[in-house]
Scaffold this active site. Structure first.
Site, PDB file in Angstrom:
ATOM      1  CE1 TYR A 339      -4.172  -1.624   0.159  1.00 41.07           C
ATOM      2  CE2 TYR A 339      -3.394  -2.720   2.145  1.00 41.07           C
ATOM      3  CZ  TYR A 339      -4.329  -2.598   1.142  1.00 41.07           C
ATOM      4  OH  TYR A 339      -5.428  -3.430   1.110  1.00 41.07           O
ATOM      5  CG  PHE A 342       0.709   0.358  -5.308  1.00 42.57           C
ATOM      6  CD1 PHE A 342       1.641   0.366  -6.334  1.00 42.57           C
ATOM      7  CD2 PHE A 342       0.196  -0.865  -4.907  1.00 42.57           C
ATOM      8  CE1 PHE A 342       2.044  -0.808  -6.959  1.00 42.57           C
ATOM      9  CE2 PHE A 342       0.585  -2.044  -5.526  1.00 42.57           C
ATOM     10  CZ  PHE A 342       1.516  -2.014  -6.551  1.00 42.57           C
ATOM     11  CE  LYS A 348      -2.416   4.755  -7.983  1.00 46.40           C
ATOM     12  NZ  LYS A 348      -2.257   3.367  -7.517  1.00 46.40           N
ATOM     13  CD  GLU A 407      -9.744  -2.927   1.073  1.00 45.98           C
ATOM     14  OE1 GLU A 407      -9.289  -4.095   1.016  1.00 45.98           O
ATOM     15  OE2 GLU A 407      -9.755  -2.147   0.105  1.00 45.98           O
ATOM     16  CG  MET A 436     -16.457  -5.300  -5.169  1.00 49.30           C
ATOM     17  SD  MET A 436     -15.515  -4.224  -6.264  1.00 49.30           S
ATOM     18  CE  MET A 436     -14.033  -3.955  -5.297  1.00 49.30           C
ATOM     19  CD  GLU A 451      -6.166   2.682  -5.886  1.00 50.53           C
ATOM     20  OE1 GLU A 451      -5.168   2.940  -6.584  1.00 50.53           O
ATOM     21  OE2 GLU A 451      -6.263   3.016  -4.698  1.00 50.53           O
ATOM     22  CD  GLU A 460      -3.517  -5.914  -9.898  1.00 53.17           C
ATOM     23  OE1 GLU A 460      -4.227  -5.192  -9.164  1.00 53.17           O
ATOM     24  OE2 GLU A 460      -2.283  -5.788  -9.978  1.00 53.17           O
TER      25      GLU A 460
END
Length: 651
Positions: A339, A342, A348, A407, A436, A451, A460
């Site tokens: 984490y 990124f 981004k 999440e 989700m 994302e 992914e």
């Protein structure tokens, strides 16, 4: 004296010089090292020596006339300062049987001696004639039992002008053979051995840019530039043509060492070199000049003139040509360090903020900005960077938001709760600890933000995740991203091929890897593969895909070796706001994604003018998604990863 310091500390900052035979190795080293060079490429044996002329030829007890014993210089000097130059007279494919036998004996003797001295490398002579089978057989035999020493096969940087013959080279004339094909035949006969590499002879004239590009996917360890390849500037000092200069810079950037070869061909002042406008003064002092020092100084000048590595490139240095298995964020929970990496990619999140701002402005008019609250759901919220970007977009546009942060990783949920409390977002952000695909949302969303993109776009499982989340997006709702497309291109990458081959199994050749491509030749422009659009309102959703793609290698490239395919993606976040790594449209200064690499079990050689036909499948099962790929032209390969037997992404 290394040419200079750069952030990558690459081997290219060390320069060498090719010398004649001298049985006084300490004198060779002191003269050339004191003259500014870092190492010598020097013959190990008297060039007049022939085993068949020795008195001991028949009983095998001959002691070849080597350049001193192993005691004349220290072991560290042998290993760091000397590259052995194997006798140039050697010709193992000669019709002369005595020369052929002499050549094999001498080659084995010299490499055995070099191995005894722990040299890092030996320079093998260029194959002679149109056949090199026996030469390659003997070298391959030696490679099977060699220590860590590299063998550099000397190859001239030349390519015949075969445009007029539609790519058909006249192989009966050695001077007309594409030298890349000579190298390719040799390395195929040596089974792509990872200790066989290239010493590239740079000549006065250069092939086309496309032809040159092939070599940067090959294992070139040194570029040998001849003094007669240099021009003369207005002050009478050596310089190189613009094309040669550009090539040298590419050598530096690919850790290729420069070796100066030949006698001085410029009428330079004796003694001290005057400071020239085309040189820096870092290494110009009142010392006695080496005869080739002016050439070395010019090489150093080109090195110093290079732009320093950007911060992003410095960050990515450790990842160059390093094979990594792609993340499986749906099946696995990411760790804090992942984490953290990124989240540092500010580019981004700025792009996401721009996209969300445009979506908010389109969704809510200025008149309704204070009356209507937009429902925004961040699915796959991680530790909250997209939540922050969404709230910043709302502040920027003056729109009201209600945010759901969904999440599945329970560890990231802890961080999200802490973030919401620290930022005072309790009345705006609702944290949902759920996958989700399983969550029952209390209301429909106006904007769905995610994302979930991988290096290949859908690898992914963004399509599967967003299909599951789409049920709580309003009929006229907006998805950010709105679409993404994967791309592939054929590449030469001897380094990655050998790294995969070293595992000695099928599984690794049928696995896709995330990798920062560096020692690679991109052989043709990218072409699109699979596209996904969100929301997907079709009645028959299916995320399986198939695409047949035909690449045309530019004709002036010459023959090429395809080791696999580089994969990229480009995504439209919203309207004209895009995000991606496809080379022609890549988002600048973004480092969240490296390309993906699909290897071929057997590399495919493509001749000029021949098409390269590739097939890619995206297959879906009840618990996994996987890719299959193959080549059908110019030759057929097996279908890789059939039924996801080696590589798959878990649902």
């Amino acid at each position: 004296m290394p040419l200079g310091e750069r952030g990558d500390k690459s081997d290219s900052r060390y320069s060498g010089v090719e010398t004649e035979f001298n049985d006084d190795m300490p004198q060779i080293l002191s003269f050339n090292i004191d003259g500014g060079f870092d190492f010598v490429v020097s013959p190990l044996i008297d060039p007049s020596y022939r085993p068949s002329l020795s008195d001991s030829y028949n009983n095998g007890h001959v002691i070849p006339p080597f350049a001193g014993s192993d005691l004349v210089v220290s072991p560290s000097q042998w290993s760091s300062r000397v590259v052995g130059k194997i006798s140039s007279w050697i010709d193992l494919d000669s019709e002369d049987q005595i020369l052929q036998k002499d050549s094999e004996i001498a080659l084995k003797q010299e490499i055995a001696w070099a191995s005894h001295l722990s040299l890092q490398a030996c320079l093998l002579p260029t194959p002679k004639g149109s056949s090199c089978a026996n030469y390659a057989r003997c070298v391959n035999q030696i490679l099977q039992n060699l220590n860590n020493m590299q063998l550099w096969l000397r190859i001239p940087l030349e390519k015949c002008d075969d445009d007029a013959t539609n790519g058909v080279s006249d192989h009966s004339n050695r001077g007309q053979i594409d030298s890349w094909e000579t190298w390719n035949h040799f390395r195929l006969l040596c089974e792509h051995h990872n200790q066989l590499s290239i010493g590239l002879d740079v000549l006065c004239s250069l092939p086309s840019a496309n032809s040159l590009g092939r070599w940067f996917g090959e294992p070139v360890r040194a570029a040998i530039i001849h003094t007669n390849s240099f021009l003369t500037n207005t002050r009478g000092y050596p310089c190189l043509s613009k094309r040669h200069q550009k090539l040298m810079t590419r050598f530096f950037n690919h850790s290729i060492q420069i070796v100066v070869s030949g006698a001085p061909v410029h009428n330079l002042p004796t003694g001290v070199l005057e400071l020239d406008a085309n040189h820096t003064d870092n290494h110009i002092d009142s010392i006695q000049r080496h005869p080739l020092r002016a050439y070395l100084d010019y090489v150093a000048y080109l090195y110093y003139k290079m732009e320093p590595l950007p911060d992003q490139e410095r960050f990515e240095l450790g990842y160059r040509d390093f094979l990594q298995s792609p993340l499986q964020p749906l099946m696995d929970n990411l760790e804090a360090q992942t984490y953290e990496t990124f989240e540092k990619d500010t580019v981004k999140y700025l792009q996401y903020q721009r996209a969300i701002s445009k979506a908010l402005l389109d969704r809510i008019s200025d008149e309704d900005a204070s009356k209507i609250t937009t429902v925004l759901m961040v699915v796959g919220a991680g530790r909250g960077p997209l939540v922050r970007a969404s709230l910043q977009a709302a502040e920027e546009t003056g729109r009201k938001l209600r945010v759901y942060a969904v999440e599945k990783n329970p560890n990231a949920i802890v961080t999200l709760h802490s973030l919401v409390k620290m930022e005072g977002w309790e009345n705006i952000v609702t944290i949902v600890s759920s996958d989700m695909r399983c969550w029952d949302a209390p209301e429909k969303a106006d904007i769905l933000v995610s994302e979930l993109l991988g290096s290949f776009g859908d690898n992914e499982l963004s399509p599967e995740c967003l299909d599951g989340a789409q049920r709580f997006l309003k009929q006229d709702g907006i998805s950010v991203p709105s679409s993404y497309t994967s791309f592939i291109q054929p590449v030469t990458t001897s380094k990655l091929y050998n790294d995969v081959k070293s595992y000695k199994d099928l599984v690794h050749f049928e696995t896709a890897y995330v990798v920062k491509l560096h020692h690679v030749a991109r052989l043709a422009p990218t072409q699109p593969v699979f596209t996904f659009t969100h929301p997907d309102n079709s009645t028959t959703k299916c995320n399986q895909r198939y695409k047949k793609i035909q690449f045309e290698i530019p004709h002036d490239t010459g023959a090429v070796m395809v080791h696999g395919f580089a994969g990229y993606f480009d995504s439209m976040l919203y309207k004209d706001v895009h995000l991606g790594i496809e080379p022609s449209t890549a988002t600048p200064n973004m480092f969240s994604w490296f390309p993906i690499f699909f290897p071929l079990r057997t590399p495919v050689c493509v001749q000029p003018g021949a098409p390269l036909e590739v097939h890619f499948w995206r297959r879906c099962g009840s618990s996994k998604v996987w890719y299959e790929w193959c080549v059908t032209k110019p030759t057929a390969s097996p279908v890789h990863n059939s039924n996801g037997r080696s590589y798959w992404v878990g649902l």
